[in-house]
Design a protein around this motif. Structure first.
Motif, PDB file in Angstrom:
ATOM      1  N   GLY A 149      -1.962   4.470   2.841  1.00 18.85           N
ATOM      2  CA  GLY A 149      -2.911   3.422   2.476  1.00 18.85           C
ATOM      3  C   GLY A 149      -3.329   2.540   3.638  1.00 18.85           C
ATOM      4  N   ASP A 181      -6.014   0.107  -7.348  1.00 21.20           N
ATOM      5  CA  ASP A 181      -5.517   1.378  -7.869  1.00 21.20           C
ATOM      6  C   ASP A 181      -6.537   2.495  -7.724  1.00 21.20           C
ATOM      7  N   ARG A 204     -13.849  -5.466  -1.543  1.00 22.06           N
ATOM      8  CA  ARG A 204     -13.095  -4.649  -0.582  1.00 22.06           C
ATOM      9  C   ARG A 204     -13.406  -5.079   0.848  1.00 22.06           C
ATOM     10  N   ILE A 249      -8.371   2.841  -4.806  1.00 19.94           N
ATOM     11  CA  ILE A 249      -8.503   3.168  -3.381  1.00 19.94           C
ATOM     12  C   ILE A 249      -7.731   4.453  -3.102  1.00 19.94           C
ATOM     13  N   GLN A 250      -8.326   5.348  -2.329  1.00 26.08           N
ATOM     14  CA  GLN A 250      -7.704   6.639  -2.020  1.00 26.08           C
ATOM     15  C   GLN A 250      -6.949   6.567  -0.698  1.00 26.08           C
ATOM     16  N   ALA A 251      -5.651   6.837  -0.750  1.00 22.96           N
ATOM     17  CA  ALA A 251      -4.851   6.842   0.466  1.00 22.96           C
ATOM     18  C   ALA A 251      -5.221   8.027   1.349  1.00 22.96           C
ATOM     19  N   ALA A 281       0.857  -1.190   0.000  1.00 26.79           N
ATOM     20  CA  ALA A 281       0.000   0.000   0.000  1.00 26.79           C
ATOM     21  C   ALA A 281       0.887   1.233   0.000  1.00 26.79           C
ATOM     22  N   ASP A 285      -9.712   6.275   2.284  1.00 26.58           N
ATOM     23  CA  ASP A 285      -9.958   4.830   2.274  1.00 26.58           C
ATOM     24  C   ASP A 285      -8.862   4.054   2.996  1.00 26.58           C
ATOM     25  N   ALA A 311      -4.275   0.956  -1.174  1.00 30.35           N
ATOM     26  CA  ALA A 311      -4.092   1.932  -2.255  1.00 30.35           C
ATOM     27  C   ALA A 311      -2.694   1.753  -2.850  1.00 30.35           C
ATOM     28  N   CYS A 312      -2.626   1.410  -4.134  1.00 24.66           N
ATOM     29  CA  CYS A 312      -1.331   1.152  -4.759  1.00 24.66           C
ATOM     30  C   CYS A 312      -1.422   1.352  -6.262  1.00 24.66           C
TER      31      CYS A 312
END
Length: 770
Positions: A426, A592, A622, A594-596, A422, A604, A570-571
């Motif tokens: 993340g 990709d 998720r 997902i919001q860090a 992450a 997220d 998140a990555c």
């Protein structure tokens, strides 16, 4: 003369009337002739009346179609003038967009000012290196350096400030509409109508042209009315930054008289009622499962998908879930970049708000989840379970969180070689801390904590059996010891006849090793770690790694796909495909999207996709891992340490590795923290920063900074001709007395080849102490 015909074919009498004239003088007038001549004016009147009636009929027909059209044209003008085609949501977004422009404008201005200051500073530095500086110029250089620092710090502070708009109220939105409507009427509508009337009055010859134009427009609008409805929000306003917060709703105004003048369906016609609902264009507007299914089907077909049906639609606390089937093609095509982004726009969803999961049991089917709000509210995620000291076993399944479909995230840590990938923010460290919190509650497992640049899961304090953080030497010693222990346990296992895996118990506990920031390990330690990952699973020495990247250039080898469990927060897309395979994105593993977290917003953080967790299905859904904050970790860590930790003494004595372990514990408890940077070295390093970090600085330029720091010490040779030599000699002595290995050098690349110091030497000296 009258003649009557009687017979079958003529049942009624037909009367012929006539007159016999006996006149020998042709052309002489008679009484009958006078009567016929007098009757001609009556015939002309009847013809005129017939023409008048026909003309009236034509006028009524034209007016019947033209006047409603002219009325609709006027209503259309009022509709445009009053901005009635804009919804309150569009106006809200326009108001928030102004705030966003101001928010970004401040940063742009600060960035421009910083750039201008740095240019001035660099110009002055260049002049100093070439020609030297006068006294005022030196002062100007110091002031510019200080100003550049202020500008840089101010810009950094502005960049950290999140965009938190003030949402306008309904009254403010209506006031915005009214003010702009008044401006349009004053500046556009009224002048246009006044000009048209003035031209017609002053130049009557234009009246026929104006009249015919109005009649034509009225006739066309009477047969082709323009619907007076609200439009969809323009695409340029559908950015996530302008989205309303969860729970924010705006009631749209009811149609006014100007909106009802367009001809509509006949209320008496079959299938229509007295009123008709406005069409639903997005999932945010849908209130029934039928409406939501229709919106989704229309969006997919508009993007070229050969949709067979929306087989199921369900309203969820966080939005809508669907099950769809395709006639041809594959639902995986919906995850292609262009199609995915177009669906977000059509469905009016936030970025990353559409999750598409292919059905593993049906190639033509897929589960679709449309997120209108966060699926992981505190009520859904629930509180952390209470785990008393020594109350669990490492082989037991533990509850870590919840899936977005409501199922629990439950799995055992036993036997896992796990990698969590992450980005910064993340939730990687938080997920690892949650797993370590479970492991430290076990009676048959101990926890080792390794982190080359941070503290890893150290928030659990004394509940951690062995810590090796921010010290490559300690980490190397731990990894080398574990490799020796792995070989010793293999021999023990064979001697005990335990089969092909270590039997975990309180006497023979498992060792759970948490390794955060894997890419920051030295190359030698990466090689040791990878060897341990390949050998230690059977010996109950299990590793849980954390990394910001999942590719081999960061991990050392392409080990990620071989590990038994992989978690992705998140990555990057390349991390998803590297760890889960080339088709993972199309299958729905959209890590990709997902919001860090940022410094001020959780976003997220802690949300993951997972593969390889025991007891959990491998599906692209998720999960939210429950957060273990530092205060809670410190409290339970102290409780568990007080209750006593599982003891490795027995199993290490059997393996003849007890004394090496005690030596390792002593090494890890040794304080190897960074030494303080001596004042004299700190002044020199700060001088380089103030000068813009040039490659080198001569003693003459360093003297200004030394004198500013301590005028009495470094200014006492100002009256001497050899002041630079005295300063250089005393500066070398001060560095030596402070234990700093830093020597001056001849700067042959500068005019006059003065004595000075190079930036690389200064930074190396600072790094040696750090």
């Amino acid at each position: 003369m009258t003649t009557r015909h009687l017979g079958e074919l003529l049942p009624e009498a037909i009367v012929y009337e006539g007159e016999f004239v006996d006149d020998d003088t042709p052309g002489a007038p008679t009484a009958g002739t006078d009567e016929r001549v007098g009757a001609r004016p009556g015939a002309a009147g009847r013809a005129a009346r017939r023409i008048a009636r026909a003309a009236a009929t034509v006028v009524r027909a034209v007016a019947g179609r033209t006047l409603p059209g002219l009325g609709h044209g006027w209503a259309l003008t009022l509709h445009w003038t009053g901005l009635r085609y804009m919804t309150r949501e569009e106006i809200r977004r326009r108001i928030v967009h102004k705030q966003l422009e101001h928010h970004t404008g401040l940063r742009d201005d600060a960035r421009t000012t910083q750039s201008t200051t740095l240019k001035k500073l660099n110009k002055l530095v260049k002049k100093a290196s070439e020609d030297g500086l006068t006294g005022p110029e030196k002062k100007r250089l110091r002031d510019l350096g200080a100003e550049a620092d202020r500008r840089t710090n101010g810009l950094a502070a502005l960049d950290k400030m999140p965009f938190n708009p003030t949402q306008p109220t309904t009254e403010q939105i209506d006031r915005w509409r009214a003010m702009r409507a008044a401006a349009r009427f004053t500046l556009v509508t009224a002048p246009a109508l006044t000009t048209l009337a003035a031209v017609t009055v002053t130049a009557p010859v234009t009246a026929p042209v104006t009249g015919l134009t109005l009649l034509a427009a009225g006739w066309w609008l009477g047969t082709h009315p323009v619907p007076l409805t609200t439009r969809q929000v323009p695409a340029d306003l559908l950015t996530p930054a302008l989205d309303a917060p969860d729970g924010h709703r705006l009631e749209e105004p009811r149609p006014g008289p100007a909106d009802t003048t367009a001809p509509g369906p006949d209320p008496a016609a079959p299938g229509t009622g007295e009123t008709q609902d406005a069409p639903v264009r997005s999932l945010r507007e849908a209130t029934t499962v039928e409406q939501a299914a229709a919106v989704l089907a229309q969006a997919i077909r508009a993007e070229g998908g050969d949709l067979a049906e929306v087989a199921q639609a369900t309203q969820e606390p966080w939005g809508w879930s669907f099950y769809i089937r395709f006639n041809t093609g594959t639902p995986d095509s919906l995850n292609k970049d262009d199609t995915y982004k177009a669906l977000l726009t059509r469905l009016r969803l936030r970025r990353g708000g559409l999750l598409i999961e292919g059905d593993p049991d049906a190639g033509d089917g897929a589960h679709i989840r449309a997120l209108l709000r966060s699926p992981f509210s505190p009520e859904v995620v629930g509180p952390l379970p209470t785990r008393p000291p020594l109350s669990a076993s490492i082989v037991d399944a533990a509850d870590f969180g919840v899936a977005m479909d409501g199922n629990a995230l439950v799995f055992s840590l036993a036997g896992l070689m796990l990698l969590m990938v992450a980005d910064s923010g993340g939730g990687k460290s938080g997920v690892m801390l949650a797993m370590a919190e479970v492991a430290t509650a076990c009676r048959d497992a101990v926890v080792f904590n390794l982190d080359p640049v941070g503290t890893g899961v150290g928030s659990l304090g004394e509940a951690i059996t062995l810590n090796a953080c921010m010290d490559e030497k300690k980490i190397t010693a731990v990894l080398t010891y574990l490799l020796d222990l792995c070989s010793a346990r293999a021999r023990q296992r064979a001697r005990y006849g335990w089969g092909n895996k270590w039997r975990v118990s309180a006497q023979h506990p498992a060792i759970c090793v948490f390794v955060d920031e894997w890419p920051q390990l030295s190359e030698a330690n990466k090689a040791l770690l990878i060897r341990l990952l390949l050998l230690c699973r059977k010996e109950a020495i299990w590793f849980y790694g954390g990394s910001q990247f999942g590719t081999k250039d960061f991990l050392g080898q392409a080990i990620g796909p071989k590990l038994s469990a992989r978690l992705l927060g998140a990555c990057r897309r390349v991390d998803v495909t590297e760890l889960l395979g080339g088709g993972a994105i199309a299958e729905g593993y959209r890590a990709d999207l997902i919001q860090a977290a940022t410094h001020t917003q959780a976003n997220d953080a802690g949300q993951i996709y997972a593969q390889g967790l025991p007891g959990m299905p491998n599906r692209p859904i998720r999960y939210q891992v429950r957060e273990v904050d530092d205060a809670y970790a410190a409290r339970v860590g102290a409780e568990r340490a007080a209750a006593g930790l599982p003891d490795l003494t027995h199993t290490l004595t059997e393996a003849s590795l007890l004394q090496p372990y005690l030596d390792l514990v002593a090494l890890c408890r040794t304080d190897t923290g960074p030494k303080a940077v001596p004042d004299i070295l700190a002044v020199i390093r700060q001088a380089f920063r103030a000068e813009g970090d040039p490659d080198s600085l001569p003693v003459a330029r360093l003297l200004d900074h030394l004198r500013s720091d301590d005028p009495a010490r470094w200014g006492k040779w100002d009256h001497r001709d050899d002041r630079l030599a005295m300063v250089g000699r005393n500066l070398s002595k001060a560095l030596k007395d402070s234990g700093v290995d830093l020597s001056s050098t001849r700067l042959r690349d500068l005019p006059g080849e003065p004595t000075g110091y190079r930036l690389t030497d200064v930074t190396a000296a600072v790094d040696t102490l750090g």
